[in-house]
Design a protein around this motif. Structure first.
Motif, PDB file in Angstrom:
ATOM      1  N   LYS A 381       0.828  -1.206   0.000  1.00 48.40           N
ATOM      2  CA  LYS A 381       0.000   0.000   0.000  1.00 48.40           C
ATOM      3  C   LYS A 381       0.872   1.270   0.000  1.00 48.40           C
ATOM      4  CE  LYS A 381      -4.268  -1.972   1.708  1.00 48.40           C
ATOM      5  NZ  LYS A 381      -5.233  -2.240   2.769  1.00 48.40           N
ATOM      6  N   ASP A 382       2.055   1.179   0.625  1.00 51.38           N
ATOM      7  CA  ASP A 382       2.980   2.326   0.626  1.00 51.38           C
ATOM      8  C   ASP A 382       3.452   2.634  -0.788  1.00 51.38           C
ATOM      9  OD1 ASP A 382       2.804   2.584   3.299  1.00 51.38           O
ATOM     10  OD2 ASP A 382       4.721   1.614   3.765  1.00 51.38           O
ATOM     11  N   GLN A 383       3.684   1.566  -1.542  1.00 50.89           N
ATOM     12  CA  GLN A 383       4.179   1.744  -2.914  1.00 50.89           C
ATOM     13  C   GLN A 383       3.074   2.296  -3.826  1.00 50.89           C
ATOM     14  OE1 GLN A 383       6.180  -1.843  -3.954  1.00 50.89           O
ATOM     15  NE2 GLN A 383       6.956  -0.963  -5.876  1.00 50.89           N
ATOM     16  N   VAL A 384       1.855   1.796  -3.626  1.00 50.63           N
ATOM     17  CA  VAL A 384       0.714   2.330  -4.389  1.00 50.63           C
ATOM     18  C   VAL A 384       0.607   3.832  -4.099  1.00 50.63           C
ATOM     19  CG1 VAL A 384      -1.819   2.347  -4.563  1.00 50.63           C
ATOM     20  CG2 VAL A 384      -0.610   0.172  -4.393  1.00 50.63           C
ATOM     21  N   ALA A 385       0.779   4.182  -2.831  1.00 47.86           N
ATOM     22  CA  ALA A 385       0.657   5.581  -2.410  1.00 47.86           C
ATOM     23  C   ALA A 385       1.729   6.439  -3.077  1.00 47.86           C
ATOM     24  CB  ALA A 385       0.776   5.666  -0.891  1.00 47.86           C
ATOM     25  N   ARG A 386       2.967   5.934  -3.104  1.00 49.33           N
ATOM     26  CA  ARG A 386       4.065   6.721  -3.705  1.00 49.33           C
ATOM     27  C   ARG A 386       3.829   6.908  -5.192  1.00 49.33           C
ATOM     28  NH1 ARG A 386       7.336   4.060   0.188  1.00 49.33           N
ATOM     29  NH2 ARG A 386       7.787   2.331  -1.214  1.00 49.33           N
ATOM     30  N   GLN A 387       3.383   5.840  -5.842  1.00 52.04           N
ATOM     31  CA  GLN A 387       3.128   5.909  -7.284  1.00 52.04           C
ATOM     32  C   GLN A 387       2.008   6.918  -7.575  1.00 52.04           C
ATOM     33  OE1 GLN A 387       3.683   2.136  -9.118  1.00 52.04           O
ATOM     34  NE2 GLN A 387       2.280   2.581 -10.807  1.00 52.04           N
ATOM     35  N   LEU A 388       0.985   6.899  -6.721  1.00 52.33           N
ATOM     36  CA  LEU A 388      -0.137   7.826  -6.914  1.00 52.33           C
ATOM     37  C   LEU A 388       0.315   9.272  -6.678  1.00 52.33           C
ATOM     38  CD1 LEU A 388      -3.197   8.256  -7.381  1.00 52.33           C
ATOM     39  CD2 LEU A 388      -3.499   8.053  -4.911  1.00 52.33           C
ATOM     40  N   ALA A 389       1.116   9.482  -5.629  1.00 52.24           N
ATOM     41  CA  ALA A 389       1.584  10.839  -5.316  1.00 52.24           C
ATOM     42  C   ALA A 389       2.405  11.387  -6.484  1.00 52.24           C
ATOM     43  CB  ALA A 389       2.397  10.831  -4.027  1.00 52.24           C
ATOM     44  N   GLU A 390       3.250  10.512  -7.053  1.00 53.27           N
ATOM     45  CA  GLU A 390       4.059  10.965  -8.196  1.00 53.27           C
ATOM     46  C   GLU A 390       3.186  11.289  -9.402  1.00 53.27           C
ATOM     47  OE1 GLU A 390       7.145   7.986  -8.442  1.00 53.27           O
ATOM     48  OE2 GLU A 390       7.913   8.792  -6.532  1.00 53.27           O
ATOM     49  N   ARG A 391       2.161  10.488  -9.591  1.00 51.40           N
ATOM     50  CA  ARG A 391       1.212  10.710 -10.690  1.00 51.40           C
ATOM     51  C   ARG A 391       0.497  12.057 -10.523  1.00 51.40           C
ATOM     52  NH1 ARG A 391      -0.200   6.596 -14.263  1.00 51.40           N
ATOM     53  NH2 ARG A 391      -1.622   7.676 -15.665  1.00 51.40           N
ATOM     54  N   ILE A 392       0.141  12.348  -9.276  1.00 51.12           N
ATOM     55  CA  ILE A 392      -0.547  13.616  -8.985  1.00 51.12           C
ATOM     56  C   ILE A 392       0.402  14.787  -9.267  1.00 51.12           C
ATOM     57  CG2 ILE A 392      -1.506  15.025  -7.099  1.00 51.12           C
ATOM     58  CD1 ILE A 392      -2.575  12.336  -5.905  1.00 51.12           C
TER      59      ILE A 392
END
Ligand code: CTP
Length: 397
Positions: A381-392
């Protein structure tokens, strides 16, 4: 970590002022310059001598100190810092800030500044819960003031509840987050997280299995990229991240109210597992077993927070992101949900029991945007979060 940063620390009058002394030491250890301002009430709790000795600088304490005024005016003083920190922020000082009063040095500096402000409230539980303080908090949040704490616990006055000043490491984490440089620096982002609890009576409630892990990880990842994060959380099992402004709520209705208080933001992410219904027949007293038979619960629909915000005509965040927790036809249902709720992106996940996602540490998501669906591999879930933050960050660049 804070080398070359200049912090103006306003110490209000409260028993928690003693923690400000340690805060000064820890900030200086990290390389920050600390200019202390001691309010008159603050000087009843800690002495100007200890404050200036620890800061290694003069302590400012009187609005009409002419020598100080000729060296550095209060306007300049308020603007020379990278961040203004108020610790402890008393109910009185917060009321002055909310009303724009300028009748002593601390309130004048806070009114004259264009520098970001972070406050660490500390007060008696009843004072914190008083409608007047709650109104002031709402105003201050709208004004963009950052909050750290207060925490819940035993207080010096002998009572228990929210009102205790955040601990020094938590304040440091929030200061570091406020000063962090990254692709999302200067962006204000809202994240909802966790379950909601909908009361049946004073001791029972309806809830769901959300741990708050994914929302917490997203808030942490956004803060790591420099965003100012307002984290609105239901009663989650995972503790909230450091370095974000936390607003705790219980019900869907309270969550919507907290979201409305927080707007405007540039990005809003709705990761909370909001209960779809509340018990409209909820009782103020504990429901007792009676011979008359089993209790009957009546339900009413909760407000849809995501749809409400996505449908706003004025003040809609530029990027509204929802989640779709599905158990079957995941992509199809989530694509329909994106259209129905009017959000820009939706993150679909399969929450069937067999996947172990709800309450687990991993997630397998599909990002659905106007451009279509994109499967992300199963990851932490941490990795999903980082990927999403970068996408944003990329979307806002
Ligand atoms: N959501 C919300 N307010 C609600 C219900 C849901 O803000 N009252 C948000 C959630 O935070 C999530 C998204 O809406 O981002 C979708 O939640 P989900 O539970 O999957 O959808 P539902 O609205 O419950 O739709 P359905 O009943 O079709 O599953």
């Amino acid at each position: 970590m804070l080398g070359s940063k200049h912090i103006l620390l306003i110490i209000g009058g409260g028993i928690a002022a003693y923690k400000a002394l340690d805060l000064i030491r820890r900030l200086r250890e990290r390389g920050a310059t600390v200019t202390p301002v001691l309010s008159r009430a603050g000087s009843e709790f800690v002495t100007p001598l200890s404050v200036s000795a620890l800061a290694g600088r003069k302590v400012f304490s009187d609005l009409f100190d002419l020598t100080a005024e000729s060296e550095m005016g209060h306007i300049e003083l308020s603007r020379s810092a990278d961040l203004i920190v108020v610790a402890p922020a008393t109910a009185d000082l917060m009321a002055k800030m909310a009303q724009g009063q300028a009748n002593d040095l601390a309130s004048t500096l806070l009114l004259a500044t264009d520098t970001p402000v972070l406050i660490a409230p500390a007060m008696n539980v009843r004072m914190w819960q008083h409608p007047a303080t709650q109104r002031n908090i709402e105003v201050l949040r709208k004004d963009g003031i950052g909050f750290v704490g207060p925490n819940e616990g035993d207080m010096a006055c002998g009572e228990h509840g929210p009102g205790r000043m955040a601990e020094v490491p938590e304040i440091i984490a929030s200061i570091e987050a406020a000063l962090r440089e990254g692709p999302l620096t200067g962006r204000r982002v809202l994240v909802t997280s966790g379950p909601t609890h909908e009361p049946i009576d004073p001791v029972r409630y309806i809830a769901n299995r959300s741990s708050g892990a994914q929302g917490t990880a997203i808030a942490r990842a956004l803060a790591a990229l420099g965003a100012e994060v307002i984290f609105i959380t239901g009663p989650a099992t995972v503790p909230p991240p450091e370095g974000v402004s936390v607003i705790r709520v219980e019900t869907a209705k309270e969550m919507l109210a907290a979201v409305e208080t927080t707007l405007p933001v540039e990005v809003a992410i709705f990761a909370a597992a909001v209960a779809d219904w509340h018990v409209s027949s909820a009782s103020d007293q504990k429901i007792k077993k009676t011979k008359a038979g089993l209790p009957r619960l009546e339900f009413a629909e909760n407000p849809d927070i995501l749809a409400t915000v996505a449908g706003m005509v004025t003040g809609r965040p530029g990027l509204v992101i929802g989640f779709a927790a599905e158990t079957d036809d995941v992509i199809e249902n989530a694509t329909a949900k994106r259209a129905r709720k009017g959000c820009d992106w939706i993150i679909a996940n399969d929450v069937s029991h067999a996947t172990g996602i709800m309450g687990g540490s991993e997630n397998a998501v599909t990002l659905i945007t106007a451009a279509g669906a994109e499967d992300w591999p199963r990851m932490g879930k941490d990795q999903v979060a980082r990927q999403l933050a970068e996408r944003i960050a990329k979307a806002l660049a």
